[in-house]
Design an enzyme around this catalytic site. Structure first.
Site, mmCIF file in Angstrom:
data_model
loop_
_atom_site.group_PDB
_atom_site.id
_atom_site.type_symbol
_atom_site.label_atom_id
_atom_site.label_comp_id
_atom_site.label_asym_id
_atom_site.label_seq_id
_atom_site.Cartn_x
_atom_site.Cartn_y
_atom_site.Cartn_z
ATOM 1 N N LYS A 22 0.849 -1.209 0.000
ATOM 2 C CA LYS A 22 0.000 0.000 0.000
ATOM 3 C C LYS A 22 0.879 1.252 0.000
ATOM 4 C CE LYS A 22 -1.730 1.971 3.877
ATOM 5 N NZ LYS A 22 -1.549 3.421 3.945
ATOM 6 N N ASN A 23 1.861 1.310 0.899
ATOM 7 C CA ASN A 23 2.608 2.565 1.064
ATOM 8 C C ASN A 23 3.595 2.838 -0.063
ATOM 9 O OD1 ASN A 23 1.105 3.104 3.273
ATOM 10 N ND2 ASN A 23 2.650 2.506 4.770
ATOM 11 N N CYS A 117 -5.112 13.513 11.698
ATOM 12 C CA CYS A 117 -5.940 12.328 11.532
ATOM 13 C C CYS A 117 -5.806 11.445 12.758
ATOM 14 C CB CYS A 117 -5.559 11.585 10.265
ATOM 15 S SG CYS A 117 -3.986 10.842 10.456
ATOM 16 N N ARG A 122 -0.566 15.780 11.966
ATOM 17 C CA ARG A 122 0.421 15.284 10.991
ATOM 18 C C ARG A 122 0.781 16.424 10.034
ATOM 19 N NH1 ARG A 122 -1.578 9.497 9.023
ATOM 20 N NH2 ARG A 122 0.502 9.325 8.099
ATOM 21 N N ASP A 305 3.912 1.018 11.975
ATOM 22 C CA ASP A 305 2.683 0.444 11.392
ATOM 23 C C ASP A 305 2.426 -0.977 11.870
ATOM 24 O OD1 ASP A 305 3.018 2.057 8.135
ATOM 25 O OD2 ASP A 305 2.404 2.775 10.099
ATOM 26 N N ARG A 397 -8.929 -0.130 3.676
ATOM 27 C CA ARG A 397 -8.043 0.831 3.000
ATOM 28 C C ARG A 397 -6.706 0.170 2.666
ATOM 29 N NH1 ARG A 397 -6.036 5.090 6.379
ATOM 30 N NH2 ARG A 397 -4.722 5.282 4.562
#
Ligand code: EPZ
Length: 428
Positions: A22-23, A117, A122, A305, A397
């Site tokens: 994803k990242n 968030c 951030r 994460d 997500r």
């Protein structure tokens, strides 16, 4: 709002295939704008963050065509307006990568200011500092970040602290600048390297990605390319922890073991067996899980994460574990949800003290964010009884087909659609 219903207590067993990262892909998709021709991206995970980014490109005028479940062709050469619509950008933070790619291509970018968030505030001060160093003028205009530059000139940029996003955005802005840009104190995450490799496959001249000094020599043009996204380090780590928490035996395939080193080391310390192969790892547990202290760090340290997921596992270990995560200032919001399942955790700002309770009880819980949601799934899989997890859109997500993958490993998990409006959050 959809929810997962999980009946816990079943050891996971079998094989699971890890999807694209994803990242990495949330940086590579905006980077396609820099190409003077179409790009084909392979191993793209089917997750909502990807759908939103592809939608943004489409709304901006790009041609977007799925060539397969995980392969997409994007021709962004038809984009003329360097503006990301607020209505689209507000759905995800990673839309700020359009700042770097639009600036790099058009010398102009207009993208909505990403909000704070679920992980705390951030800011993007380091991103803007880098753009300014390259010669851009950045202003905040009614909630939109408006950046423009007559020209972009290579510069020496020293980040005050390691930041993945600013490292990536600087590469995006600098690849077509004039001269040499040197990024000092650069992030070294696998997804930073993957973006650099993608840009180099388009004809960029980037050296040193994966170290703390990245050198970018500007080039005049970048061509279209075909590129396969690396496997997701955090998805792999999540399944490693899930297998350990259920005392299962799972082969996790399509991974890069080197990317998992810090996770493997900590799991071994906790008492989990990790067998490494060329592109897979096998997880099993024979003896007791034991207390272990964790401090999250930028790569190659233990990833933030993975902090919620490993904390859920430590609730099942004997003894008291200390987990410190000061990369973000609010990444323990899942703790009150785990407490509903019997966890004994106390949190003081960025430090959690976890008393091993040995088991979880099933309970109704709500996912506060992506990785916290993954932690709740792990706890539910290990729990005695049934857990209902609400707000699973957070989880979807970043985890492709997580329900199907877990079910193929023997988990008793179903997704239940709950029709009607979003549940009104009770202010507690
Ligand atoms: C990326 O976020 C990831 N997101 C995050 O993953 C990950 O947790 C984080 O890197 C750290 O590895 C994506 O790649 C899309 P940072 P990012 O810039 O770029 C502060 C997930 O679960 N900071 O390294 O936002 C920042 O507030 C997500 O997949 C500034 O103060 O992370 C944070 O406290 C969550 N000013 C710290 O630095 C800046 O200009 C690290 O942020 C930039 C960052």
């Amino acid at each position: 709002m959809d929810k997962f219903i999980i009946k816990g207590g079943r050891p996971l067993s079998g094989e699971v295939e890890i999807s694209g990262a994803k990242n990495a892909v949330v940086a590579i998709i905006p980077a396609v704008i820099l190409a003077d021709g179409p790009c084909i991206l392979e191993n793209v995970p089917q997750i909502s963050d990807v759908s939103i980014l592809l939608r943004i490109l489409y709304e901006m005028g790009a041609e977007v065509k799925m060539l397969g479940k995980n392969t997409v062709r994007i021709d962004a050469t038809k984009i003329t307006e360097p503006v990301v619509p607020y209505e689209m950008a507000k759905h995800m933070r990673a839309s700020y990568y359009f700042l770097g790619s639009l600036l790099g291509k058009f010398r102009r970018a207009r993208v909505s200011m990403p909000g704070g968030c679920y992980l705390g505030d951030r800011p993007i001060d380091q991103h803007l500092k880098a753009f300014s160093s390259l010669g851009a003028e950045c202003i905040l205009d009614h909630g939109m970040i408006d950046i423009r530059a007559q020209s972009l000139i290579g510069s020496q940029i020293y980040f005050d602290f390691v930041t993945v996003g600013a490292t990536i955005n600087t590469m995006l802005a600098a690849v077509k600048s004039t001269g040499l840009t040197i990024i000092e104190n650069a992030a070294k995450e696998p997804h930073v390297v993957d973006l650099a490799n993608f840009l180099n496959s388009m004809g960029a001249d980037i050296m040193g990605a994966g170290t703390d000094v990245i050198k970018i020599r500007g080039v005049k043009a970048l061509k279209g390319t075909t590129y396969a996204v690396i496997p997701d380090q955090i998805e792999a780590g999540t399944y490693m922890v899930a297998a350990a928490a259920t005392r299962g035996n799972v082969l996790i395939k399509n991974v890069i073991p080197k990317h998992l080193e810090s996770i493997t080391a900590k799991l071994a310390k906790i008492g989990v067996n990790v067998e490494e192969f060329d592109d897979s790892v096998r997880i099993s547990v024979d003896g007791p899980l034991v207390k272990t202290n964790i401090k999250t760090m930028p790569h190659p340290g233990f990833p933030t994460d993975m902090q919620p997921q490993i904390s859920a596992l430590l609730c099942l270990a004997e003894g008291t574990s200390i987990v410190t995560d000061d990369i973000f200032n609010n990444r323990f919001r899942y703790v009150d949800q785990l407490r509903r399942m019997g966890a004994d955790i106390s949190v003081d700002r960025t430090v959690a003290v976890i008393e091993g309770v040995g088991h979880f009880m099933g309970a109704p819980v709500t996912a506060p964010d992506l990785r916290a949601g993954a932690a709740l799934i792990i706890a539910a899989l290990a729990a005695n009884g049934i857990t209902e997890i609400e707000d699973i859109y957070h989880i979807e997500r970043g985890y492709e087909e997580i329900e199907q993958k877990l079910r193929s490993l023997g988990a008793d998990i179903v997704k239940k659609s709950v029709p009607g409006s979003a549940v009104r959050k009770v202010a507690l």
